[in-house]
Design an enzyme around this catalytic site. Structure first.
Site, PDB file in Angstrom:
ATOM      1  N   LEU A 242      17.855  15.152  20.728  1.00 40.99           N
ATOM      2  CA  LEU A 242      17.548  16.458  21.318  1.00 40.99           C
ATOM      3  C   LEU A 242      17.910  16.442  22.800  1.00 40.99           C
ATOM      4  O   LEU A 242      18.356  17.439  23.358  1.00 40.99           O
ATOM      5  CB  LEU A 242      16.064  16.801  21.139  1.00 40.99           C
ATOM      6  CG  LEU A 242      15.674  18.150  21.737  1.00 40.99           C
ATOM      7  CD1 LEU A 242      16.322  19.301  20.975  1.00 40.99           C
ATOM      8  CD2 LEU A 242      14.171  18.326  21.772  1.00 40.99           C
ATOM      9  N   TYR A 243      17.709  15.283  23.435  1.00 38.96           N
ATOM     10  CA  TYR A 243      18.092  15.161  24.848  1.00 38.96           C
ATOM     11  C   TYR A 243      19.558  15.533  25.021  1.00 38.96           C
ATOM     12  O   TYR A 243      19.918  16.373  25.862  1.00 38.96           O
ATOM     13  CB  TYR A 243      17.846  13.721  25.323  1.00 38.96           C
ATOM     14  CG  TYR A 243      18.466  13.424  26.666  1.00 38.96           C
ATOM     15  CD1 TYR A 243      17.959  14.019  27.818  1.00 38.96           C
ATOM     16  CD2 TYR A 243      19.570  12.570  26.778  1.00 38.96           C
ATOM     17  CE1 TYR A 243      18.552  13.762  29.055  1.00 38.96           C
ATOM     18  CE2 TYR A 243      20.148  12.313  28.004  1.00 38.96           C
ATOM     19  CZ  TYR A 243      19.634  12.915  29.136  1.00 38.96           C
ATOM     20  OH  TYR A 243      20.215  12.668  30.351  1.00 38.96           O
ATOM     21  N   ALA A 244      20.414  14.912  24.203  1.00 38.69           N
ATOM     22  CA  ALA A 244      21.857  15.182  24.277  1.00 38.69           C
ATOM     23  C   ALA A 244      22.128  16.655  23.994  1.00 38.69           C
ATOM     24  O   ALA A 244      22.960  17.286  24.664  1.00 38.69           O
ATOM     25  CB  ALA A 244      22.596  14.304  23.283  1.00 38.69           C
TER      26      ALA A 244
END
Ligand code: UGA
Length: 431
Positions: A242-244
């Protein structure tokens, strides 16, 4: 005599009721009139008292709000303007978000040292030890850099900063970092990396003049891309975390603001940045801590027992990349929310071009710390990690001569030196 007194107290004036009746009646009337008037006066007095109390209270309230807020006020604006003062010809006034963060601190110092004006903003959240952020803030303060305590989601604060200073550039580094933490706290990524970014862009687009924006994307946007080395034109539509995904979303969102409002945008894909004053949540930092404390470290291993690898990039090289990006950023073309022409939009890889495996990273740390690590080797969990990263940096090289010069061995030595001194270990440990 009494009459005279009464007349003095209640003189008859033209047009007013004349006292022509008997004395007693006159007296009663006067007494009654006197008590009504007294009551009336008292009522007036009480109303006035209440009104003045209320207005005093609201003055005290607004005053205390004014003085207790961490930002705002004449003194505060003066501090902001002082910090943004430019001390070289052709210099820039830069708003650095995430200034008390790892990269933010280094970039702010480098800008200030060469004579640019810098104002920092940071929310000092507790994702990792806030005392480290406070120590970085002190370092910045000692160099004349003000770090405002606030969040990029606070549009009023950002607008106030732009009221005080016509920032020429924004270096946007505030973010929820960390790849694997996104499974624990997904909302914080949306809050910082998407909502916060949009709030900042809204303020920048309305500013007059609009600043040029350079911001931190991430090498993680390459996700499951297998083509090596990673080039900016490679596909980035397969994020593994999700960070990416929020960083990738940031690239699309900034493109929109560039397209609609003429904001000059430069996105930087950082490749696993490390160094002194670094982030305790990252592997090289937590490994160092655990090795020194005699605790075991968990080393992830990829599919088919292949070692994971990263294009670890030393902080000084990243700072050069940030400054090179700021220096070559063209002006935004819009003003006050209106686009006047096409604006620059760029994305650069900022990596080291020579990936190193995680076990090799541990070997280097062992040598510098003169302590053997207790390795606990486990298969990489499916928590957002990618097996390797490797940057092609030719675009940044072409545009502003970006050339990383620090290998992992040298960079980690500097990191370990800093770590030992910051946490009070004997410096004899390092070679
Ligand atoms: O360059 C990037 O795009 C990203 O780099 C780092 O992310 P990462 O490369 O995962 O950095 P670390 O968390 O330090 O991990 C480095 C390597 O060590 C491995 N690792 C991590 C932690 C651990 O306990 N054990 C372990 O083997 C990871 O799997 C990874 O291969 C940063 O944390 C991100 O914020 C940044 O955006």
């Amino acid at each position: 005599m009494p009459q005279l007194l009464e007349d003095e107290l209640f003189p008859s004036t033209p047009g007013k009721f004349k006292m022509e009746r008997g004395h007693t009646m006159n007296r009663q009337f006067h007494r009654c009139f006197a008590s009504t008037s007294t009551m009336f006066l008292w009522a007036l007095f009480l109303i006035a008292l209440t009104a003045s109390y209320l207005s005093f209270q609201s003055f005290v309230d607004s005053g205390s709000r004014y003085f207790s807020a961490s930002w705002g006020g004449i003194q505060w604006e003066k501090q902001v303007r002082n910090s943004a003062q430019i001390h070289r010809s052709g210099g820039m006034a830069v708003l650095v978000t995430g200034a008390a963060g790892f990269v933010g601190t280094h970039v702010s110092l480098a800008l200030k040292k060469r004579g640019d004006g810098v104002v920092g903003i940071d929310n000092f959240n507790s994702y990792y030890d806030p005392s480290l952020k406070r120590a970085r803030k002190s370092l910045l303060n000692n160099h004349g850099i003000l770090v405002v305590e606030g969040d990029v989601n606070d549009g009023r604060l950002l607008a106030k900063l732009f009221d005080a200073v016509a920032f020429t550039h924004v270096m946007h580094l505030a973010a929820q970092a960390g790849v694997r933490y996104a499974m624990e706290n997904p909302q914080s990524y949306v809050q910082s990396n998407i909502a916060g970014l949009v709030t900042l862009l809204e303020v920048c687009k309305s500013a007059n003049p609009q600043p040029a924006i350079v911001w931190a994307s991430s090498s993680s946007v390459y996700g499951l891309n297998e083509k090596v080395p990673f080039s900016e034109s490679d596909r980035t539509d397969q994020p593994a975390s999700l960070y990416a995904a929020t960083k990738k979303a940031g690239e699309e969102i900034t493109h929109t603001y560039n397209h609609i409002y003429g904001l000059s945008i430069t996105g930087l894909r950082f490749f696993t940045v490390y160094g002194p004053w670094g982030r305790p949540d990252m592997a090289y930092f937590s490994f160092t801590r655990n090795i020194l404390q005699g605790k075991s470290i968990t080393v992830y291993r990829g599919k088919n027992q292949v070692d994971l690898a990263r294009d670890f990039t030393y902080i000084d090289d990243i700072v050069k990349g940030c400054l090179g990006s700021l220096d070559t950023a063209k002006r935004s073309t819009g003003s006050g929310g209106k686009k006047r022409g096409p604006a620059q939009y760029r994305i650069f890889n900022l990596g080291n071009t020579s990936p190193v495996t995680v076990p090799e990273l541990v070997n280097i740390l062992e040598r510098h710390l003169k302590v053997k690590a207790k390795r606990n080797i486990v298969d990489m969990p499916g928590n957002g990690d990618v097996p390797f990263t490797h940057a092609n940096i030719s675009y940044a090289q072409r545009e502003f001569g970006y050339k990383p010069t620090t290998d992992l061995q040298t960079g980690l030595k500097k990191f370990v030196r800093w770590y030992l001194s910051y946490y009070g270990y004997s410096s004899k440990i390092v070679n």
